[in-house]
Design an enzyme around this catalytic site. Structure first.
Site, short mmCIF file in Angstrom:
data_model
loop_
_atom_site.label_atom_id
_atom_site.label_comp_id
_atom_site.label_asym_id
_atom_site.label_seq_id
_atom_site.Cartn_x
_atom_site.Cartn_y
_atom_site.Cartn_z
CG ASP A 55 -19.55 28.18 -55.10
OD1 ASP A 55 -19.58 28.47 -53.93
OD2 ASP A 55 -19.52 26.70 -55.16
CB SER A 56 -22.37 32.08 -52.19
OG SER A 56 -21.77 33.07 -52.38
CG ASP A 94 -15.34 28.85 -54.13
OD1 ASP A 94 -14.72 28.55 -53.52
OD2 ASP A 94 -16.68 29.58 -53.47
CE LYS A 124 -14.72 28.95 -50.57
NZ LYS A 124 -14.98 27.82 -50.74
CD GLU A 126 -17.54 23.93 -52.18
OE1 GLU A 126 -18.35 23.25 -52.22
OE2 GLU A 126 -18.30 24.49 -51.99
CD GLU A 193 -20.51 26.47 -45.89
OE1 GLU A 193 -19.64 26.30 -46.70
OE2 GLU A 193 -21.73 26.45 -45.37
O1 KIV Z 1 -19.33 30.45 -51.59
C1 KIV Z 1 -18.85 30.71 -50.40
O2 KIV Z 1 -19.66 32.18 -50.48
C2 KIV Z 1 -18.10 30.26 -49.63
C3 KIV Z 1 -18.68 30.75 -48.15
C4 KIV Z 1 -19.48 30.51 -47.58
C5 KIV Z 1 -17.25 30.35 -47.39
O3 KIV Z 1 -17.66 29.71 -50.23
#
Ligand code: KIV
Length: 275
Positions: A55-56, A94, A124, A126, A193
């Site tokens: 989600d980055s 994500d 993934k 959080e 992280e």
């Molecule tokens: O969204 C992302 O890029 C991440 C990584 C930093 C693990 O969650």
């Protein structure tokens, strides 16, 4: 190792099961973020084991200040682009903020969309203890889950900024509890992280699933970086990043050279046209 062995190793698809076998291996594995077909193809052919559509994308591609606004539809779109470039790597998508916090049933529905429409093999999300029931439900729906504890960017407002987690005794206990909850819920791997290296080392020793560190020291079973940080495409990068190329500078130079050639009528040349 002979080149034949390396080649055959490269051709095997990375799965959640094969990743589990990397737990405690002497050689850590690597994960990179990718957001489109071009880079996914390059990273996959380079032998990167896990590709994460993070989600980055909100920061790196959309130019936003946080990951909070990115939507499930946008994530699915990027997952679809990346999936077209992946032959061997394990593809993880994500879950964006809002796609899994409302209820476990809602989270399962979001995860199913990521798999069906985005083509990912795993999702993934959080959070630790607060997401244990949600992870269990998604896993029961036959969708593998990668956890993410420590500095969790979607909890930006609770954390009061992007702060290293687990520095106090209470914070440390919290991150350990979160990691154990993610494992107990049935996750196949865990991103850690922004925590002190010693804490990530302890978690790695205590959980039976592979840990993947980012700003968490060298003792994890794998390491992940955001591709824009790796390639020198970010405006600023955190101190834990090692930049392996400077594509920002190279791209800028290429654009300037092109513009200068155009202005001087040096491009196109005769060889670039049609008779
Ligand atoms: O969204 C992302 O890029 C991440 C990584 C930093 C693990 O969650």
């Amino acid at each position: 190792m002979s080149s034949v062995t390396v080649a055959s190793k490269r051709e095997h698809r990375v799965t959640t099961r094969s990743l589990l076998r990397r737990k405690g291996a002497s050689e850590p594995f690597s994960m990179l973020t990718a957001y489109d077909y071009t880079f996914a193809r390059i990273f996959d052919r380079a032998g990167i084991e896990v590709l994460l559509v993070g989600d980055s994308v909100a920061n790196t591609v959309q130019g936003l200040d946080s990951t909070l606004p990115v939507t499930l539809d946008e994530m699915i779109y990027h997952c679809r682009l990346v999936s077209r470039g992946v032959r061997r790597a394990l593809l993880v998508g994500d879950m964006p903020f809002g796609a899994y916090q409302v209820s476990p049933a809602h989270a399962v529905a979001s995860a199913i969309r990521m798999v069906k429409e985005g083509g990912v093999a795993a999702v993934k999300l959080e959070g630790g203890t607060a997401q244990q029931a949600t992870i269990e439900r998604i896993v029961r729906a036959e969708i593998p889950v990668m956890g993410h504890v420590g500095l969790t960017p979607q909890a930006l407002h609770r954390m009061g900024g992007y702060r290293v987690q687990g520095r106090t005794a209470r914070g440390r206990e919290r991150v350990i509890k979160d990691a154990l909850a993610v494992e107990a819920a049935g996750a196949f791997a865990l991103v850690i992280e922004g925590v002190p290296a010693r804490l990530a080392q302890e978690i790695t020793a205590r959980v039976g699933i592979p840990t993947i560190g980012i700003g968490a020291g060298v003792h994890c079973d794998g390491q992940v970086l955001v591709m824009h940080d790796l390639l020198g495409l970010s405006e600023t990068a955190p101190s834990f990043v090692r930049q392996y190329a400077n594509l920002g500078l190279q791209t800028s130079r290429a654009a300037r050279a092109f513009a200068a050639d155009v202005a001087a009528r040096k491009f196109p040349g005769d060889e670039h046209g049609y008779a």
